[in-house]
Enzyme design. Structure first.
Site, PDB file in Angstrom:
ATOM      1  CE1 TYR A 112     -16.280  63.488  98.499  1.00  0.00           C
ATOM      2  CE2 TYR A 112     -15.877  65.724  99.262  1.00  0.00           C
ATOM      3  CZ  TYR A 112     -15.415  64.533  98.724  1.00  0.00           C
ATOM      4  OH  TYR A 112     -14.084  64.399  98.412  1.00  0.00           O
TER       5      TYR A 112
ATOM      6  CB  THR B 148      -6.594  17.841 111.801  1.00  0.00           C
ATOM      7  OG1 THR B 148      -6.170  16.779 112.640  1.00  0.00           O
ATOM      8  CG2 THR B 148      -7.572  17.319 110.754  1.00  0.00           C
ATOM      9  CG  HIS B 149      -4.892  19.694 115.592  1.00  0.00           C
ATOM     10  ND1 HIS B 149      -5.429  20.586 116.491  1.00  0.00           N
ATOM     11  CD2 HIS B 149      -5.864  18.782 115.334  1.00  0.00           C
ATOM     12  CE1 HIS B 149      -6.669  20.217 116.781  1.00  0.00           C
ATOM     13  NE2 HIS B 149      -6.968  19.137 116.073  1.00  0.00           N
TER      14      HIS B 149
ATOM     15  CE  LYS C 219      17.033  29.869 102.412  1.00  0.00           C
ATOM     16  NZ  LYS C 219      16.991  31.059 103.257  1.00  0.00           N
TER      17      LYS C 219
ATOM     18  CD  GLU D 293       9.076  33.555 101.912  1.00  0.00           C
ATOM     19  OE1 GLU D 293       9.513  33.799 103.037  1.00  0.00           O
ATOM     20  OE2 GLU D 293       9.812  33.453 100.909  1.00  0.00           O
TER      21      GLU D 293
ATOM     22  CG  ASN E 230      14.722  32.202  99.986  1.00  0.00           C
ATOM     23  OD1 ASN E 230      14.964  31.171 100.608  1.00  0.00           O
ATOM     24  ND2 ASN E 230      15.519  33.261 100.004  1.00  0.00           N
TER      25      ASN E 230
ATOM     26  CD  GLN F 239      -8.849  63.823  97.534  1.00  0.00           C
ATOM     27  OE1 GLN F 239      -9.561  64.610  96.934  1.00  0.00           O
ATOM     28  NE2 GLN F 239      -7.645  64.144  97.992  1.00  0.00           N
TER      29      GLN F 239
ATOM     30  CG  ASN G 156     -19.518  66.444  96.448  1.00  0.00           C
ATOM     31  OD1 ASN G 156     -18.310  66.610  96.292  1.00  0.00           O
ATOM     32  ND2 ASN G 156     -20.251  67.192  97.265  1.00  0.00           N
TER      33      ASN G 156
ATOM     34  CE  LYS H  19     -10.754  59.368  94.657  1.00  0.00           C
ATOM     35  NZ  LYS H  19     -11.951  59.565  95.528  1.00  0.00           N
TER      36      LYS H  19
ATOM     37  CB  SER I 190      20.008  33.811 100.020  1.00  0.00           C
ATOM     38  OG  SER I 190      20.937  34.405 100.889  1.00  0.00           O
TER      39      SER I 190
HETATM   40  N1  ARG Z   1     -11.114  64.450  94.581  1.00  0.00           N
HETATM   41  C1  ARG Z   1     -12.359  64.351  95.311  1.00  0.00           C
HETATM   42  C2  ARG Z   1     -12.506  62.957  95.892  1.00  0.00           C
HETATM   43  O1  ARG Z   1     -11.797  62.119  95.491  1.00  0.00           O
HETATM   44  C3  ARG Z   1     -13.508  64.620  94.394  1.00  0.00           C
HETATM   45  C4  ARG Z   1     -14.708  65.194  95.079  1.00  0.00           C
HETATM   46  C5  ARG Z   1     -14.363  66.525  95.649  1.00  0.00           C
HETATM   47  N2  ARG Z   1     -15.489  67.225  96.115  1.00  0.00           N
HETATM   48  C6  ARG Z   1     -15.371  68.315  96.869  1.00  0.00           C
HETATM   49  N3  ARG Z   1     -16.439  68.915  97.193  1.00  0.00           N
HETATM   50  N4  ARG Z   1     -14.196  68.743  97.259  1.00  0.00           N
HETATM   51  O2  ARG Z   1     -13.320  62.729  96.744  1.00  0.00           O
END
Ligand code: ARG
Length: 471
Positions: free
Chosen positions: A317, A155-156, A283, A290, A285, A322, A110, A325, A277
């Site tokens: 925690y 503007t607008h 075309k 975009e 693009n 998780q 954690n 990430k 295209s």
């Molecule tokens: N892979 C977990 C995460 O990204 C790591 C921490 C996991 N801790 C646990 N007590 N399961 O959060």
């Protein structure tokens, strides 16, 4: 495969559950931070007499060789080992024997995962800061190269007043400089060391968290172990700043897309930054612009996703975390790619100064200047506005522009008009007369370039601070 936490279990983990709960497919990119954190932790354990010096040396050597293997592409990550932390720890023990099992003393995944994401984000903030600067430099280059080009300001999305194209471009420079400043705040919020919080409550071992912080170049440490393992506000700050930055890129994208249309033709993107295209041979693009505009949505989405994930979580925690990430990584990748491709797209675009010039001459964007002319002759602004409005209506009825009117025609609307009116409403005059601070006059834009140079220098020194000790 036997689990590092397998002691209390009598059955194997369901294969589908292994896959579902595993994060190794995406958290493996933090291997360098994980290993550096472990090395600092092992060094601290030995310094504090929690493990023997030879044990720390064996652990550190083992970790160093694992790092080399990963970098050489010789390490296979296992889903069954769930995440980057256990993949590395398990391999360490296979490599150096049971002493490897001492590394996790006074530590939990954690606080370990929190450490890794702090370190990873610090490094990427520096990379993103570098790319913001490069985009700002590209903007200044384009603006300086075309610094006398006049275009209609809108503007607008209706033509409003004449402006310098450089003034328009520099607006984005200053937006990006505030994005950079916000990133400084994110970096400060991320420069906070969570390791030593343990699972949630601290540890019974006599650890030295300040020592680990200084080894890993953190300025501060979390004061509260539960806060350290529970919060993701530093990622949320990053995602917020990233969202604002993407919003800026999305706005310039919208303009690039409009300006490169046949209807505007203010710019032409080079072939290298466009696609064709599969059906319409004519075309070309503006896909890059975009896609940057489109990708803004996913970055906003990542911010909302993490806010939503975190909002109902009890301390400390929870596995929900998780989910912090992938959005963070995707945002980092999206920003880095967008900023890079944008700088090269802008540098290579052709500015159709003649089209912009024709656009600004064939419209009424000098009307405000005509009203200002009357005000300078003593007419209150409201009355001047009315007079010019009537002139515009007259022109529309007679298919003329203001510059086409004779003095006799001008005088029908106000006796205050003199022969100098034509000079006063020439677009060049309109632009250069706007020399109030921050306005579009040539001298104003020159001042913007000077300030921009100072900002860039200051940002470079901040980048050096961001760089220090990054892994
Ligand atoms: N892979 C977990 C995460 O990204 C790591 C921490 C996991 N801790 C646990 N007590 N399961 O959060």
């Amino acid at each position: 495969m036997s689990k590092l936490w397998g002691g209390r279990f009598t059955q194997n983990t369901d294969v589908m559950v292994e896959e579902f709960t595993s994060s190794i497919s995406f958290d493996q990119r933090m291997y360098a931070q994980d290993i550096a954190g472990s090395i600092a932790h092992a060094t601290m354990l030995s310094k504090c007499g929690i493990i023997a010096a030879e044990e720390a040396t064996a652990i550190i050597d083992g970790l160093t060789s694992i790092l080399a293997d990963i970098e050489a592409g010789k390490f296979s990550f296992e889903i069954a080992l769930e995440d980057i932390h256990m993949n590395i720890e398990k391999r360490l023990t296979e490599r150096i024997g049971t002493v490897g099992g001492k590394l996790h003393t006074a530590r939990s995944r954690n606080d370990q995962v929190a450490l890794d994401t702090h370190m990873y984000l610090k490094r990427e903030i520096k990379n993103i800061g570098t790319l913001i600067i490069q985009l700002q430099q590209a903007i200044v280059e384009v603006a300086e190269k075309h610094k006398s080009v006049i275009m209609p300001g809108y503007t607008h999305l209706q033509r409003a007043q004449p402006i310098l194209f450089a003034h328009h471009m520099m607006a984005y420079f200053f937006m990006l400089s505030r994005d950079f400043r916000r990133l400084e705040g994110v970096w400060e919020g991320t420069d906070l060391m969570p390791l030593g919080a343990g699972a949630l409550a601290g540890t019974t071992f006599p650890i030295d968290r300040h020592f680990v912080a200084s080894k890993l170049n953190f300025s501060e440490i979390y004061e509260n172990s539960m806060d350290a393992v529970s919060d993701r506000d530093y990622i949320l700050e990053f995602l917020s700043c990233a969202s604002i930055l993407m919003m800026h890129l999305s706005r310039i994208s919208e303009e690039i897309i409009l300006w490169s249309s046949s209807e505007f033709s203010f710019i032409e993107l080079d072939d290298g930054h466009c696609t064709g295209s599969s059906i319409m041979p004519q075309k070309k693009n503006p896909d890059v612009a975009e896609l940057v505009r489109g990708k803004t949505g996913r970055v906003f989405g990542h911010l909302m996703a993490l806010l939503t994930t975190a909002k109902g979580l009890p301390l400390a925690y929870n596995k929900d975390l998780q989910e912090d990430k992938e959005g963070m990584f995707d945002t980092i990748d999206t920003l880095k790619f967008s900023l890079t491709v944008y700088a090269s797209m802008l540098r290579n675009m052709k500015v159709n100064d003649k089209v912009m010039d024709a656009a600004v001459r064939n419209d009424f964007s000098n009307a405000t200047d005509m009203a200002d002319y009357l005000v300078k002759k003593g007419l209150p602004f409201r009355q001047a506005h009315e007079v010019v409005g009537k002139c515009v209506a007259y022109c529309l009825g007679h298919s003329k522009w203001l510059m086409d009117l004779s003095l006799a025609e001008f005088k029908q609307f106000s006796p205050l008009f003199e022969a100098d009116i034509l000079e006063a409403i020439k677009v060049e005059t309109c632009v250069d007369a706007r020399n109030s601070y921050g306005g579009t006059s040539s001298s104003g834009v020159e001042r913007e370039f000077t300030i921009a140079e100072q900002i860039l220098q200051k940002q470079q020194t901040i980048l050096e601070i961001f760089t220090k000790g990054n892994i």
